[in-house]
Write an enzyme that holds these catalytic residues in place. Structure first.
Site, short mmCIF file in Angstrom:
data_model
loop_
_atom_site.label_atom_id
_atom_site.label_comp_id
_atom_site.label_asym_id
_atom_site.label_seq_id
_atom_site.Cartn_x
_atom_site.Cartn_y
_atom_site.Cartn_z
N ASP A 395 -0.48 -9.56 0.83
CA ASP A 395 -1.81 -9.41 0.28
C ASP A 395 -2.34 -8.04 0.70
O ASP A 395 -1.81 -7.41 1.61
CB ASP A 395 -2.71 -10.53 0.81
N LYS A 396 -3.38 -7.58 0.03
CA LYS A 396 -3.94 -6.28 0.38
C LYS A 396 -5.13 -6.42 1.32
O LYS A 396 -5.10 -5.97 2.46
CB LYS A 396 -4.38 -5.51 -0.88
#
Length: 751
Positions: A395-396
């Site tokens: 995920d960012k």
């Protein structure tokens, strides 16, 4: 709650009647909140805590280690060697016993090392689990005041505020809420979101809030809740409520609930058996099983060689009858025993006693290195799985980045008396803060409208504050909304709760305002409607620029006096600049109503048949743009180096994010996920480089390229990728094929 007994609820006169019977109400929560009263509730209804199973003893871990085939083979060999020591010559016995003693020492070291690691790890995980449970916070209402508390402190009768992302801490009944949808897949296995409202008010513990917000009346905690019963069944502890803990429940109801628990236990046992069967079927794929096979193969070869050597020596001995068979019987026996000792020695030497030690030591060292990086390993052999990874999907927000959102750029309208041709002004966080520049450019009326749009169109659980100890901003709730509230605070806004209290409406159960259109990932926006003091109504809307600009008719001037025509192309160019600078973009808009429409929920023409999650409402059109902000989330300091190390090790890192594609590409290039060789230079020097085909794509395109289309089913409206135009949008297309679990089928070529 588990069985949705509406009749039982109606017997109390509805949700409010049940709350009153529990000494609570929807607005003020529990009336008696002193420690004695709370202790009485925990005594009567139970505490919201399930005792964890006891830790395994050190001795049980030692016995588990003895189940290893190689360990057992070594113990047999060592025992055999020591049993044959008395048969050796007196001056050779000490030397002969060294091998057996050495094997016993090695086995003891391996067993204690492995048991020590497992025992220490189990204690550490238990400590961290307790810390995590203590760190989790929920907002509850007691005595008319909202406060934060841990799930274990929640009691029956508490009113809990729930919002997107919350995991329900106990069974409850919905008092009020707006477009709440719950993910119950953790309990049912069904991936379909379940809507909760006054007609379907029962909410189960352990489920997740995916959309909306509201208030929940807690009616069952701990072992009396659904999640508590499941945990009790899994852990083998006593569960289920008795008549004393649940006085309103009839005997036949208790019997039926007990049956349900037994069914849950039976299903859990079946699942455990299936898991063990799967584990056994996959056991040969891990390093330990392969090494066991290797050790057994070496042992068999050693046994064959030892047997052959024994037979050869015995054959040679018997092949000379005149010389050997005329010896005294004692000497003949000693000769045969010496042949057997040589064979045993060959077998012992062949068995790799150092193999288990080498494996455990290598995994222990790997585990120690992972723990230094704050990666806790629950099972020691998981280190082997980590070492086999070739791809990491990350995920960012909050993983690659710090989740410390800050507004770095802002786009507002020009003043009413002048400005550029496109009627917009772009503010950059260069020498001055964005807040300072906004105060210089915008009038107080414009800033007041901006502040109202940010504060009144956000979740009630979102808060920001300045921490004097750390000299940093403290965020609570959605990080994107926190960035807006932080800017409002810098602009001199009053406390959000004070502003929200000014727009409370007695005719609704909302904390403020008269209507909410909650955020959804499909709509990519949310709206909140308030009643103005002059009797009119105002809708504030915020979301992805693509979901706001399509429905705007103008942009408010920076002095707040007029609405000027909006240049969509100029706004899109500015948005692209924000995104190429690795910023998340957000648009804020509003619309005034002279009087209340007949129906706030009236959909836009042509949207009647569209699902609620993607529906655009007529009230959310004809908007006036307030601002477009660029929000930066800085990378974690160690991310770039970590990704470089992964690339050196041959591990690909892929980023999955809900941001715009241009923003994702910019951040990927910053942190090294997209390397220079993955990019194609642009013909226009003013434009940034673009990734090669298939190196970056949106979810809809990924779906079309990876998943199988079911052409036999009727076409439906869905978000999809058009190969001809290369654009993504809502179109009539065939759905995807799905398996029995509801998962999309993959194309074998894509995999």
């Amino acid at each position: 709650v588990k069985d949705g007994q509406k009749g039982f609820l109606e017997a109390y006169g509805g949700v409010e009647g049940l709350a009153s019977a529990l000494g609570s109400n929807s607005s003020k929560g529990l009336e008696r909140i002193d420690e004695n009263s709370l202790a009485e509730r925990r005594e009567q209804f139970g505490k919201n805590y399930v005792e964890p199973p006891p830790l395994r003893s050190y001795w049980s871990l030692i016995l588990e280690g003895l189940e290893d085939i190689t360990i057992r083979a070594l113990l047999v060999c060592a025992t055999g060697v020591l049993l044959l020591v008395p048969a050796e010559k007196p001056d050779h016995r000490a030397t002969t016993s060294i091998e057996g003693i050495a094997i016993f020492c090695t086995v003891a070291f391996v067993l204690n090392l492995q048991a020590g690691i497992e025992y220490t790890k189990a204690k550490e995980f238990r400590r961290q689990q307790l810390e995590l449970e203590g760190d989790a916070k929920f907002k509850i209402i007691r005595g008319g005041e909202t406060m934060e508390t841990s799930p274990t402190e929640i009691v029956v009768g508490d009113v809990v505020r729930i919002a997107v992302g919350d995991i329900i801490p106990a069974d409850g009944v919905l008092l009020e809420g707006t477009d709440i949808k719950i993910d119950e897949s953790a309990l049912t296995g069904e991936p379909i979101l379940v809507a909760k409202n006054i007609q379907e008010p029962f909410v189960l513990s352990g489920t997740s809030v995916m959309t909306g917000s509201g208030k929940l009346l807690i009616v069952a905690v701990g072992l009396n809740s659904v999640q508590g019963r499941i945990l009790a069944a899994v852990r083998g502890t006593e569960g289920g409520g008795s008549e004393e803990n649940d006085p309103g429940t009839e005997t036949n109801e208790n019997t039926r609930l007990t049956t349900n628990i037994e069914q849950e236990e039976e299903e859990e046992n079946k699942a455990e058996v299936n898991a063990k069967e799967v584990e056994k079927s996959n056991a040969g794929s891990n390093l330990q099983e392969k090494l066991n096979d290797t050790a057994m193969a070496i042992g068999k070869i050693g046994l064959y060689v030892a047997t052959l050597a024994f037979l050869l020596m015995l054959g040679v001995f018997l092949g000379q009858p005149k010389k050997n068979l005329n010896l005294p019987p004692v000497e003949i026996a000693n000769s045969i025993i010496s042949f057997f000792l040589v064979a045993v020695t060959i077998l012992v030497v062949a068995v790799p006693e150092g193999l288990p030690l080498a494996v455990v030591l290598s995994l222990a060292i790997t585990m120690g290195r992972l723990m230094k990086d704050n990666n806790r390993v629950k099972h020691i052999f998981a280190c082997e799985t980590m070492g086999s990874a070739t791809t990491i999907c990350s995920d960012k927000t909050g993983t690659l980045t710090q989740n410390r959102m800050t507004i770095m750029r802002c786009l507002v309208g020009n003043s009413a008396n002048g400005g550029t041709e496109n009627n917009i002004t772009e503010i950059k966080h260069d020498l001055k803060d964005v807040a300072v520049q906004l105060q210089e450019i915008c009038s107080p009326q414009m800033l007041e409208l901006f502040i109202q749009s940010a504060i009144l169109n956000s979740a009630p659980t979102t808060k920001v504050s300045w921490d004097e100890t750390t000299k940093n901003w403290k965020y609570v709730g959605n990080a994107t909304e926190c960035a807006l509230l932080k800017l409002c605070t810098q602009l001199g806004a009053e406390e959000p709760d004070i502003l929200r209290a000014q727009f409370q409406d007695a005719d609704t159960k909302l904390d403020w305002g008269v209507k909410v259109f909650p955020f959804s990932s499909q709509r990519k926006k949310m709206s909140w409607i308030i009643q103005l003091k002059d009797g009119g109504y105002r809708l504030f809307s915020k979301g992805a620029p693509s979901g706001i600009l399509d429905y705007t008719t103008g942009i408010l001037s920076s002095d707040g006096k007029s609405v000027k025509p909006i240049d969509i192309d100029a706004c899109q160019s500015a948005i692209e600049r924000f995104q190429h600078a690795a910023m998340r973009t957000l648009a804020l808009a509003y619309r005034d109503f002279a009087e209340m429409p007949t129906n706030w929920d009236e959909p836009l023409p042509g949207q009647e048949s569209v699902s609620v999650e993607t529906q655009i409402f007529a009230a959310e059109t004809e908007l006036t743009l307030l601002a477009i902000v660029g929000i930066e989330d800085p990378l974690r300091p160690t991310v770039t180096r970590a990704i470089s190390q992964c690339a050196t090790a041959g591990v690909d890192v892929r980023m999955c994010t809900g941001d715009a594609l241009a923003t994702a590409v910019a951040i990927s290039a910053q942190c090294g996920i997209l390397r220079p060789s993955d990019m194609v230079p642009s013909n226009d020097p003013q434009k940034p480089k673009q990734p090669k085909p298939f190196f970056a794509m949106e979810g809809a395109e990924f779906d079309e390229r990876v998943h199988v289309i079911d052409t036999e089913e009727s076409k439906v409206m869905r978000r999809c990728f058009d190969y001809d135009t290369g654009k993504i949008g809502e179109m009539l297309r065939h759905p995807f094929k799905r398996d029995a679990d509801g998962e999309k089928n993959n194309k074998s070529s894509s995999i």
